[in-house]
Write a protein that holds these residues in place. Sequence first.
Motif, PDB file in Angstrom:
ATOM      1  N   SER A  52       0.859  -1.179   0.000  1.00 19.03           N
ATOM      2  CA  SER A  52       0.000   0.000   0.000  1.00 19.03           C
ATOM      3  C   SER A  52       0.897   1.232   0.000  1.00 19.03           C
ATOM      4  CB  SER A  52      -0.926  -0.007   1.216  1.00 19.03           C
ATOM      5  OG  SER A  52      -0.175  -0.021   2.415  1.00 19.03           O
ATOM      6  N   GLU A  77      -1.709   1.893  -4.292  1.00 19.22           N
ATOM      7  CA  GLU A  77      -2.882   1.424  -3.565  1.00 19.22           C
ATOM      8  C   GLU A  77      -3.157   2.358  -2.395  1.00 19.22           C
ATOM      9  OE1 GLU A  77      -4.161  -2.234  -0.621  1.00 19.22           O
ATOM     10  OE2 GLU A  77      -2.763  -2.646  -2.263  1.00 19.22           O
ATOM     11  N   ASN A  79      -5.499   3.342   0.773  1.00 23.02           N
ATOM     12  CA  ASN A  79      -6.392   2.688   1.723  1.00 23.02           C
ATOM     13  C   ASN A  79      -6.669   3.653   2.869  1.00 23.02           C
ATOM     14  OD1 ASN A  79      -7.605   1.074   3.735  1.00 23.02           O
ATOM     15  ND2 ASN A  79      -6.585  -0.752   2.975  1.00 23.02           N
ATOM     16  N   LEU A 133      -9.411   2.746  -1.890  1.00 23.68           N
ATOM     17  CA  LEU A 133     -10.453   2.413  -0.921  1.00 23.68           C
ATOM     18  C   LEU A 133     -10.726   3.659  -0.093  1.00 23.68           C
ATOM     19  CD1 LEU A 133     -12.229   0.371   0.672  1.00 23.68           C
ATOM     20  CD2 LEU A 133     -10.226  -0.117   2.079  1.00 23.68           C
TER      21      LEU A 133
END
Length: 484
Positions: A52, A77, A79, A133
């Motif tokens: 991440s 990524e 998050n 996300l």
Amino acid sequence: MTQMFNSKTASITLNSEAVRSNMEKEMRIDEKTDFTKDVPDDVLSHILSFLSIDEAVRSSILSKKWTNLWKNTSHIEFNSTKMIRPLSQLLLSRESETTMDHKSITKGVSRYGFLVYRIIFRHSGDLSSCSILHLWKSLVYGEVQSWVEYLFRTKKGMKNLRLECELDNGEMEEYFIFKDDIPKLHFTHGIFATLGSLELINYTINCSNAFVGCKNLKTLKLEKINLDDENINDILYNCVVLENFTLNESTGFNKLIIMNESLKVLKLQGLCVDELKISCENLQVLLLDSIICPTNAASIYTPNLTTFSSYFYSIFGKMHGVDEGHSIVKACEILQHSSLVYPSCNIFKNLSTLSMDLDLNHIRDSKDLCFVLQLCTSLQVLEICLPDLENPIIGSSNDYDFPYHKSMFWEKQELYNCVYSKLKFVYIKEFKGNELEVEFVKYLIARATMMKKVTIFCNNLIQNAENMFSLPRASTKLSIDFKH
């Protein structure tokens, strides 16, 4: 003598201290040595792509060499649950609601939005994929749309995108009085045109403009999406080269009609529709799991289908089908109805792998299996999963009207071509050793001349399992394997 002994002892002590000293020096040297200094930067950046983004950025403190490596990763990524400490605490413990007010949460979301912008801005390399996300309030503030548009504007090589809205645990329904006010995912016209893969989870989509001109999109996954018939039809219409399509637990549409010549893999799970029609000339893999639909309204035309998986007794099916009083369509029913809709040709003649759940202890399910074996003339791999418990979805008794005892059911069946000359591997899960289950296995052992392996999964050791090993076998290559 004593003097000689003391001399040797002193010598050994000095040697030990010298060895210990050398070892400590080597350890200090090893601690200071950077074993990654000879590894190319692009290789290290590729390794960081699997982390991440917050973890990748932390690697910059390791040494000067690592300072800017994360800026050249090919994948980012994001998050929110990891990057914002207050929000992650909120998600991990509902007790924190008493200590965190609305202002703190809003500040955390805004901070996360700023971090996303800052990281994208500082990233200097080519970016091929991105995963985000986020919390649902990022939709309210319009941040999600801004992030994606900024990504496409600054990173021309973007090919793969994954967006997921974190579940709100009922907060969204309390925040918005009317359902129409719930924030929806809405992007500019044709923004997904350059993507090769797209995954969207937990959104409401009321406009399909973003999919216009999707001439490169080969993989599309929609999960927990709310959209109407018009939008889902427009999305599929615009994805002209789509090869892999997944639609899970999505609502809002009444009819699902999929007609695509390029589609090769189709996975549908947890859907409730009034009509399901699949007409895909080149489809090779089809998965249907817990699809609520009238049997006479479900049909598939897939003449090149090689792998078909259909599940009915699943936990997901129990939750939806029984409570709402709807019927979950079964694999045998779909195959049978489709053969009636398209009687001119055997649309399952190329099917080589079939996986489905049915209850071999019920005559009705056994008769359905007979029909499948007759229809799928090229079947080589058969996987059957029996219900683990008594399932209320069955809804029928074990009544039968035969001039012989039910234990002779399989013995009286015709020798189907696929069993005799094609079938090679059979897997039976949740095997309990009941009478009809055992008779079906005996039927395969005695009839399948090309069979290579029968694998039976059972929770307990079946007493009459040893009898199966001693049965005459139609295939000299057959092996029987019990897994507990």
